[in-house]
Write a protein that holds these residues in place. Structure first.
Motif: not given
Length: 98
Positions: A70-81, A88-90, A93-97
């Motif tokens: 359960a802990v590993e799953y939650l950590i993996a989910g947070k890393k993915l997020h 998305g931020q990068q 930034h590349r598209h000037g938004r």
């Protein structure tokens, strides 16, 4: 969800758009805003129900896993997020938004 789809298919907005030339502007805008308010309330309830479903699904998954899994799953989910957020931020930034 089905009832919301039926309401959208009934689509008073389409009728309002088609009849926009027949009515005065203030009345027309009021009717459009009223229809949009109804849709926004329905969509808000869909979001609330979706959040409940996600939380219930997560609770069920956590209940199936061992505590370590359960802990590993939650950590993996947070890393993915976090990775998706950074990507998305990068991209923005590349598209000037930013």
């Amino acid at each position: 969800m089905a009832s919301l789809q039926e309401k959208v298919a009934d689509c008073p907005l389409t009728r309002l758009a088609n009849n926009s030339h027949d009515s005065d502007t203030e009345s027309h805008i009021g009717n459009v805003e009223q229809a949009l308010d109804a849709y926004s309330k329905d969509l808000a309830s869909v979001l609330v129900e979706s959040d409940k479903l996600r939380m219930n699904t997560l609770k069920e998954l956590i209940g199936i896993f061992t505590p370590l899994q359960a802990v590993e799953y939650l950590i993996a989910g947070k890393k993915l997020h976090l990775c998706m957020h950074q990507w998305g931020q990068q991209r923005d930034h590349r598209h000037g938004r930013t």
